[in-house]
Scaffold this active site. Structure first.
Site, PDB file in Angstrom:
ATOM      1  N   GLY A  44       0.819  -1.200   0.000  1.00 27.55           N
ATOM      2  CA  GLY A  44       0.000   0.000   0.000  1.00 27.55           C
ATOM      3  C   GLY A  44       0.856   1.254   0.000  1.00 27.55           C
ATOM      4  O   GLY A  44       2.090   1.201   0.047  1.00 27.55           O
ATOM      5  N   PHE A  45       0.202   2.383  -0.045  1.00 26.11           N
ATOM      6  CA  PHE A  45       0.873   3.683  -0.106  1.00 26.11           C
ATOM      7  C   PHE A  45       1.828   3.885   1.073  1.00 26.11           C
ATOM      8  O   PHE A  45       3.042   4.047   0.901  1.00 26.11           O
ATOM      9  CB  PHE A  45      -0.205   4.767  -0.153  1.00 26.11           C
ATOM     10  CG  PHE A  45       0.270   6.176   0.036  1.00 26.11           C
ATOM     11  CD1 PHE A  45       1.468   6.619  -0.513  1.00 26.11           C
ATOM     12  CD2 PHE A  45      -0.510   7.080   0.746  1.00 26.11           C
ATOM     13  CE1 PHE A  45       1.890   7.934  -0.341  1.00 26.11           C
ATOM     14  CE2 PHE A  45      -0.108   8.389   0.908  1.00 26.11           C
ATOM     15  CZ  PHE A  45       1.096   8.814   0.370  1.00 26.11           C
ATOM     16  N   ILE A  46       1.309   3.821   2.284  1.00 22.58           N
ATOM     17  CA  ILE A  46       2.148   4.032   3.465  1.00 22.58           C
ATOM     18  C   ILE A  46       3.057   2.839   3.693  1.00 22.58           C
ATOM     19  O   ILE A  46       4.232   2.995   4.044  1.00 22.58           O
ATOM     20  CB  ILE A  46       1.262   4.308   4.692  1.00 22.58           C
ATOM     21  CG1 ILE A  46       0.476   5.615   4.500  1.00 22.58           C
ATOM     22  CG2 ILE A  46       2.104   4.396   5.965  1.00 22.58           C
ATOM     23  CD1 ILE A  46      -0.613   5.838   5.529  1.00 22.58           C
ATOM     24  N   TYR A  80     -16.268   3.425   8.482  1.00 18.89           N
ATOM     25  CA  TYR A  80     -14.803   3.295   8.445  1.00 18.89           C
ATOM     26  C   TYR A  80     -14.211   3.722   9.786  1.00 18.89           C
ATOM     27  O   TYR A  80     -13.412   2.991  10.402  1.00 18.89           O
ATOM     28  CB  TYR A  80     -14.230   4.152   7.314  1.00 18.89           C
ATOM     29  CG  TYR A  80     -12.743   4.408   7.429  1.00 18.89           C
ATOM     30  CD1 TYR A  80     -11.827   3.369   7.298  1.00 18.89           C
ATOM     31  CD2 TYR A  80     -12.249   5.689   7.682  1.00 18.89           C
ATOM     32  CE1 TYR A  80     -10.462   3.595   7.418  1.00 18.89           C
ATOM     33  CE2 TYR A  80     -10.885   5.921   7.795  1.00 18.89           C
ATOM     34  CZ  TYR A  80      -9.997   4.876   7.665  1.00 18.89           C
ATOM     35  OH  TYR A  80      -8.646   5.114   7.789  1.00 18.89           O
ATOM     36  N   LYS A  89     -12.146   1.524  12.836  1.00 13.40           N
ATOM     37  CA  LYS A  89     -10.800   1.857  13.323  1.00 13.40           C
ATOM     38  C   LYS A  89     -10.816   2.110  14.832  1.00 13.40           C
ATOM     39  O   LYS A  89      -9.880   1.737  15.549  1.00 13.40           O
ATOM     40  CB  LYS A  89     -10.245   3.060  12.565  1.00 13.40           C
ATOM     41  CG  LYS A  89     -10.086   2.833  11.069  1.00 13.40           C
ATOM     42  CD  LYS A  89      -9.185   1.651  10.750  1.00 13.40           C
ATOM     43  CE  LYS A  89      -7.726   1.989  10.859  1.00 13.40           C
ATOM     44  NZ  LYS A  89      -6.858   0.874  10.408  1.00 13.40           N
TER      45      LYS A  89
END
Length: 354
Positions: free
Chosen positions: A11-13, A153, A157
Site C-alpha cells: 500500500g501507499f504508506i 470506516y 478503526k
C-alpha cells in the site's frame, strides 16, 4: 538484525515504511493481498521495487484468513509488527461496509491472536484522525474522548483501538496506536484528493470541491508520517506502576498501550491545497462546488505534541514541497508529455485515465 512484519506492505504508506525499515537494516516481511480496491498495477509496482532488496520478502495473502497470521508469526518470530493493512476510505464505507468489517476488524483480530501466541517486542497499529468524529474542539488531542464516529470506516478503526487495548491488558502485549491525518505524497492512492485533483486538472476536467470549499485538513507528508512511525518503534509502552499516568500522556493506566497523533499540526484550507496543485502543475483548476458528503467532517487538526515529547520529532515538510513532489512523481509515473501548461494529446489522456 531485527525482523519487522508489515501488513499492507504494498500500500501507499506500507511501501514507504518498508523502504525506510530496509534502509535502517531491518529484515522486513511484507503481507499484502493486492486487493482491487484501486489499481493493482500500482501496488505491484511498489512491491516489485521493494523486492529489489534482499532484506525484503512478501506473502500475498489476506490477513483475515483464519490461522494464516499465526503460522507466519510462529515461523518468522517478528520483533516488531506494524499493522497497516485495512480497507480505507470514508466514502467507500457508505457503499461496501462489509469489506470494512472483514478487513479492519476481523483482520486485526487475527493479528492480535497471532501476537498473543508469539509475542513481538512491540506492535504498532494504524488508526485514523476520523475516530475523532463529531469532536469540535481542535486541535485534536489523544486524551480527547472519541465516542461519536461519523462513518463506518471510523467506527471500525476505533474498534481496533479498543481490541488492541484489551489484548495489551490481558496478555501484556506492548501496543502503540497511531492516528494519522490526511497523508499524501508520491505513490499515493488514486482515491485520495491529491491524486484525483491532479489527474482532473491535467485532463482539463472539473474537480469536486465538497462543502463548497469550506474544508480544512491537517495534510501530512508521507515521509514525515514514516519518520514518526520509525521513531515510535523504539518507544515501547510499559504498563504504568499503580496506574499513574502523566496528564498529557495517552498511556493506558492498566495496559502497555498508547495512542499517538502523527500530523503536521496545521489546519490548511482546501483552497490553499488546490492552489498548491495549480502552482505545481502550471494549470488552473475548474472547481465544481458540492455539498458535504455523508460521513465526512469539515476540519481535522492534530495536536502532535505527544509525538514530540516521546521522540523529539515534529513533521516538517511544507504543503508546497510535498505537493510538488507528488506532481513530479505523477508526471514521471504516467510519462506525461506537454508539461506544464500545454495541451495533452489523446495518448496522454488515456495513460492518465487508465
Amino acid at each position: 538484525m531485527r525482523t519487522a512484519l508489515v501488513t499492507g506492505s504494498s500500500g501507499f504508506i506500507g511501501y514507504h515504511l518498508c523502504q525506510r525499515l530496509l534502509e535502517d537494516g531491518f529484515r522486513v516481511i511484507g503481507i499484502d493481498n493486492l486487493s482491487d480496491y484501486y489499481d493493482v498495477g500500482l501496488k505491484r509496482r511498489r512491491q516489485a521495487m521493494l523486492l529489489q532488496s534482499p532484506g525484503f520478502s512478501v506473502i500475498n495473502q489476506s490477513i483475515e484468513t483464519e490461522g494464516f497470521l499465526g503460522e507466519v508469526f510462529e515461523r518468522e518470530r517478528p520483533d516488531v509488527v506494524v499493522h497497516l493493512a485495512a480497507q480505507a476510505g470514508v466514502r467507500h464505507s457508505l457503499t461496501d461496509p462489509r469489506s470494512y468489517l472483514c478487513s479492519n476488524m476481523r483482520g486485526t483480530f487475527e493479528l492480535l491472536e497471532a501476537a498473543r501466541a508469539t509475542k513481538p517486542a512491540h506492535m504498532l497499529l494504524a488508526s485514523t484522525s476520523s475516530v475523532y468524529g463529531a469532536n469540535e474542539t481542535m486541535p485534536y488531542s489523544e486524551t480527547d474522548r472519541t465516542d461519536h464516529q461519523m462513518s463506518f470506516y471510523a467506527a471500525t478503526k476505533k474498534a481496533t483501538e479498543c481490541m488492541a487495548h484489551s489484548y495489551a491488558h490481558l496478555y501484556d502485549l506492548p501496543a502503540t496506536m497511531f492516528r494519522f491525518f490526511t497523508v499524501y505524497g508520491p505513490w499515493g492512492r488514486p482515491d485520495m484528493a491529491l491524486f484525483k485533483f491532479t489527474k482532473a486538472i491535467l485532463n482539463g476536467e472539473p474537480i469536486d470541491v465538497y462543502n463548497h470549499g469550506h474544508m480544512m485538513r491537517d495534510f501530512t507528508y508521507v515521509t514525515d508520517l514514516v519518520q514518526g512511525i520509525r521513531l515510535l518503534i523504539d518507544v515501547v509502552p510499559e504498563r504504568p506502576e499503580e496506574g499513574v499516568v502523566p496528564v498529557e500522556d495517552s498511556l493506558s493506566p492498566v495496559a502497555p498501550w498508547r495512542v499517538v497523533n502523527i500530523g503536521n499540526s496545521q489546519a490548511i484550507p482546501l483552497s490553499e491545497f488546490i492552489s498548491a496543485i495549480e502552482e505545481a502543475t502550471g494549470l488552473q483548476a475548474l472547481r465544481n462546488p458540492m455539498n458535504m458528503q455523508p460521513g465526512d467532517v469539515p476540519a481535522t487538526w492534530a495536536d502532535a505534541s505527544l509525538l514530540h515529547e516521546l521522540t523529539g520529532y515534529r513533521p516538517r515538510t511544507s504543503l508546497r514541497e510535498g505537493v510538488q513532489a507528488f506532481v513530479d512523481w505523477y508526471r514521471d509515473y504516467y510519462d506525461i508529455a506537454g508539461w506544464p501548461g500545454t495541451s495533452l494529446n489523446s495518448g496522454d489522456l488515456r495513460r492518465i485515465s487508465g
